[in-house]
Scaffold this motif. Structure first.
Motif, mmCIF file in Angstrom:
data_model
loop_
_atom_site.group_PDB
_atom_site.id
_atom_site.type_symbol
_atom_site.label_atom_id
_atom_site.label_comp_id
_atom_site.label_asym_id
_atom_site.label_seq_id
_atom_site.Cartn_x
_atom_site.Cartn_y
_atom_site.Cartn_z
ATOM 1 N N ILE A 121 0.867 -1.186 0.000
ATOM 2 C CA ILE A 121 0.000 0.000 0.000
ATOM 3 C C ILE A 121 0.898 1.228 0.000
ATOM 4 O O ILE A 121 1.752 1.377 0.885
ATOM 5 N N PRO A 122 0.737 2.121 -0.975
ATOM 6 C CA PRO A 122 1.621 3.300 -1.044
ATOM 7 C C PRO A 122 1.390 4.234 0.138
ATOM 8 O O PRO A 122 0.241 4.495 0.528
ATOM 9 N N THR A 123 2.449 4.749 0.709
ATOM 10 C CA THR A 123 2.365 5.666 1.844
ATOM 11 C C THR A 123 3.384 6.787 1.673
ATOM 12 O O THR A 123 4.337 6.668 0.887
ATOM 13 N N GLY A 124 3.179 7.866 2.421
ATOM 14 C CA GLY A 124 4.164 8.925 2.473
ATOM 15 C C GLY A 124 5.280 8.549 3.428
ATOM 16 O O GLY A 124 5.365 7.415 3.908
ATOM 17 N N SER A 125 6.103 9.516 3.752
ATOM 18 C CA SER A 125 7.238 9.249 4.636
ATOM 19 C C SER A 125 6.775 9.200 6.088
ATOM 20 O O SER A 125 5.758 9.796 6.457
ATOM 21 N N ASP A 126 7.553 8.497 6.898
ATOM 22 C CA ASP A 126 7.243 8.419 8.330
ATOM 23 C C ASP A 126 7.305 9.794 8.983
ATOM 24 O O ASP A 126 6.515 10.103 9.875
ATOM 25 N N GLN A 127 8.233 10.623 8.540
ATOM 26 C CA GLN A 127 8.398 11.948 9.147
ATOM 27 C C GLN A 127 7.180 12.834 8.865
ATOM 28 O O GLN A 127 6.678 13.510 9.757
ATOM 29 N N GLU A 128 6.720 12.824 7.618
ATOM 30 C CA GLU A 128 5.544 13.633 7.277
ATOM 31 C C GLU A 128 4.312 13.169 8.067
ATOM 32 O O GLU A 128 3.511 13.988 8.528
ATOM 33 N N PHE A 129 4.178 11.866 8.219
ATOM 34 C CA PHE A 129 3.039 11.337 8.971
ATOM 35 C C PHE A 129 3.147 11.706 10.446
ATOM 36 O O PHE A 129 2.145 12.066 11.078
ATOM 37 N N ALA A 130 4.357 11.645 10.980
ATOM 38 C CA ALA A 130 4.556 12.001 12.386
ATOM 39 C C ALA A 130 4.218 13.470 12.616
ATOM 40 O O ALA A 130 3.633 13.832 13.650
ATOM 41 N N GLU A 131 4.560 14.332 11.666
ATOM 42 C CA GLU A 131 4.242 15.760 11.796
ATOM 43 C C GLU A 131 2.727 15.980 11.761
ATOM 44 O O GLU A 131 2.191 16.826 12.491
ATOM 45 N N ALA A 132 2.047 15.212 10.901
ATOM 46 C CA ALA A 132 0.588 15.329 10.842
ATOM 47 C C ALA A 132 -0.051 14.860 12.145
ATOM 48 O O ALA A 132 -0.992 15.488 12.660
ATOM 49 N N LEU A 133 0.467 13.763 12.704
ATOM 50 C CA LEU A 133 -0.068 13.263 13.969
ATOM 51 C C LEU A 133 0.135 14.253 15.102
ATOM 52 O O LEU A 133 -0.695 14.355 16.009
ATOM 53 N N ALA A 134 1.241 14.982 15.059
ATOM 54 C CA ALA A 134 1.518 15.965 16.110
ATOM 55 C C ALA A 134 0.427 17.037 16.156
ATOM 56 O O ALA A 134 0.078 17.538 17.232
ATOM 57 N N GLU A 135 -0.128 17.361 14.992
ATOM 58 C CA GLU A 135 -1.200 18.348 14.945
ATOM 59 C C GLU A 135 -2.534 17.773 15.427
ATOM 60 O O GLU A 135 -3.473 18.529 15.702
ATOM 61 N N LEU A 136 -2.602 16.465 15.485
ATOM 62 C CA LEU A 136 -3.838 15.796 15.924
ATOM 63 C C LEU A 136 -3.735 15.282 17.356
ATOM 64 O O LEU A 136 -4.547 14.468 17.784
ATOM 65 N N THR A 137 -2.738 15.773 18.091
ATOM 66 C CA THR A 137 -2.496 15.259 19.439
ATOM 67 C C THR A 137 -3.723 15.375 20.337
ATOM 68 O O THR A 137 -4.099 14.425 21.033
ATOM 69 N N ASP A 138 -4.365 16.525 20.320
ATOM 70 C CA ASP A 138 -5.521 16.731 21.207
ATOM 71 C C ASP A 138 -6.653 15.771 20.850
ATOM 72 O O ASP A 138 -7.267 15.152 21.732
ATOM 73 N N ARG A 139 -6.920 15.585 19.573
ATOM 74 C CA ARG A 139 -7.977 14.675 19.135
ATOM 75 C C ARG A 139 -7.668 13.253 19.567
ATOM 76 O O ARG A 139 -8.544 12.532 20.079
ATOM 77 N N ARG A 140 -6.437 12.830 19.406
ATOM 78 C CA ARG A 140 -6.063 11.453 19.727
ATOM 79 C C ARG A 140 -6.028 11.224 21.238
ATOM 80 O O ARG A 140 -6.341 10.129 21.711
ATOM 81 N N ARG A 141 -5.687 12.237 22.007
ATOM 82 C CA ARG A 141 -5.742 12.115 23.469
ATOM 83 C C ARG A 141 -7.186 11.985 23.939
ATOM 84 O O ARG A 141 -7.482 11.277 24.905
#
Length: 334
Positions: A296-316
């Motif tokens: 399954i094609p994916t982006g880089s781990d770093q780009e995904f980690a940066e996106a997750l950082a912006e979703l921290t409140d939602r995921r908490r």
């Protein structure tokens, strides 16, 4: 005349009426003041006593619902008993001619509330006043008990919807990576879009049901596969993968993804109103390598980690929802 008894009786009746109407008819109001405290007390008490055993916690919903209905009936029953006790001559024994004692008043209110039939006691002194009070006793008993039973039936229907939604999600995967992999056809996720649309509608309905019936959160399932708190978290993490980890040309329709994410946000916001707090910790991130194993094609781990950082409140918040339902993140390892 016993004014204190009259005040106590009216107070108990008002407390019951307000709590019943608040809980059953006020959609945006959540649980009533009394039933809300009863609900949280029973839930946290069971968690403390049982050590979060799923079998025991599965009894929480039925127990809370039963105790809530019993509390409403009890408050009305005792309230009217105090009202009739406020005047010692209000009720008379039709066989002996003597005035009713506490047991007699309790008995009189019972058959007046539930049957409107004839018993061994009847209103006497003050005539019309206590006959009218008896009529209100019958009306309140029949109306509010019926309202309470209707509420229970509505809750049970919503419980079925809740578990059906969870089973649909868990059927595709017990964690976000498995859910995404299940929808991959080798080129894209076209076959998954209809399922996502259906889940979005179901989740919107579930959010509204949680708002109307806050007790739904305390209907704990014995299996994680039927736990909506877990299913919403798995679904939302899957949508995060579609939105931020998979290239647009391979991802499902962005409009469908965003619509489903909005439904998940509504669900989270609804449970926030039930005083479920976000956790200080951030849940484990999805593993992109699990997707790459299926090409399954994916982006880089770093780009995904940066996106997750912006979703921290939602995921908490999602982690708070999962742990408030006595589950762990993620519940199923694959």
């Amino acid at each position: 005349m016993q004014p204190l008894y009259l005040v106590v009786g009216i107070g108990l009746l008002l407390a019951a009426f307000v709590d019943i109407l608040w809980t059953t008819l006020w959609v945006d109001g959540g649980s009533g003041p009394l039933s809300g405290r009863l609900t949280t007390g029973v839930w946290y008490g069971l968690r403390t006593l049982t050590g979060d055993r799923n079998k025991a916690l599965s009894l929480a919903g039925p127990l809370i619902l039963t105790l809530t209905l019993a509390m409403w009936i009890g408050l009305i029953w005792i309230g009217w008993t105090f009202v009739f006790a406020s005047y010692p001559l209000a009720l008379v024994n039709t066989r002996t001619g003597g005035t009713a004692d506490w047991a007699g008043r309790f008995y009189y209110v019972a058959y007046t509330m539930f049957t409107d039939g004839n018993g061994d006691y009847s209103p006497t002194y003050g005539g019309d006043v206590w006959e009218i009070a008896s009529s209100f006793t019958t009306a309140s008993g029949m109306a509010f008990v019926t309202l309470g039973v209707s509420y229970i039936l509505s809750v049970l229907g919503a419980v079925s919807d809740k578990r059906s939604f969870a089973s649909t999600v868990s059927g595709l995967g017990g964690r976000s990576e498995a859910f995404v992999r299940a929808g991959w056809n080798g080129e894209n996720f076209d076959g998954l879009e209809l399922t996502l649309e259906s889940l979005s509608d179901d989740l919107s309905t579930l959010a509204e049901q949680h708002k109307s019936y806050p007790i739904l959160h305390y209907y704990h399932s014995e299996q994680s596969e039927q736990a909506s708190a877990v299913a919403v978290s798995v679904l939302d993490e899957s949508l995060t993968l579609f939105r931020y980890a998979i290239p647009d040309e391979h991802s499902p329709d962005p409009a469908i993804v965003e619509s489903t994410r909005s439904s998940a946000r509504s669900y989270i916001d609804t449970l926030d109103e039930s005083f479920i707090e976000p956790k200080p910790a951030v849940p484990r991130s999805p593993d992109l390598d699990r997707l790459r194993e299926d090409d399954i094609p994916t982006g880089s781990d770093q780009e995904f980690a940066e996106a997750l950082a912006e979703l921290t409140d939602r995921r908490r918040h999602l982690l708070g929802v999962v742990e408030a339902d006595a589950w762990e993140w993620p519940p199923v390892e694959e």
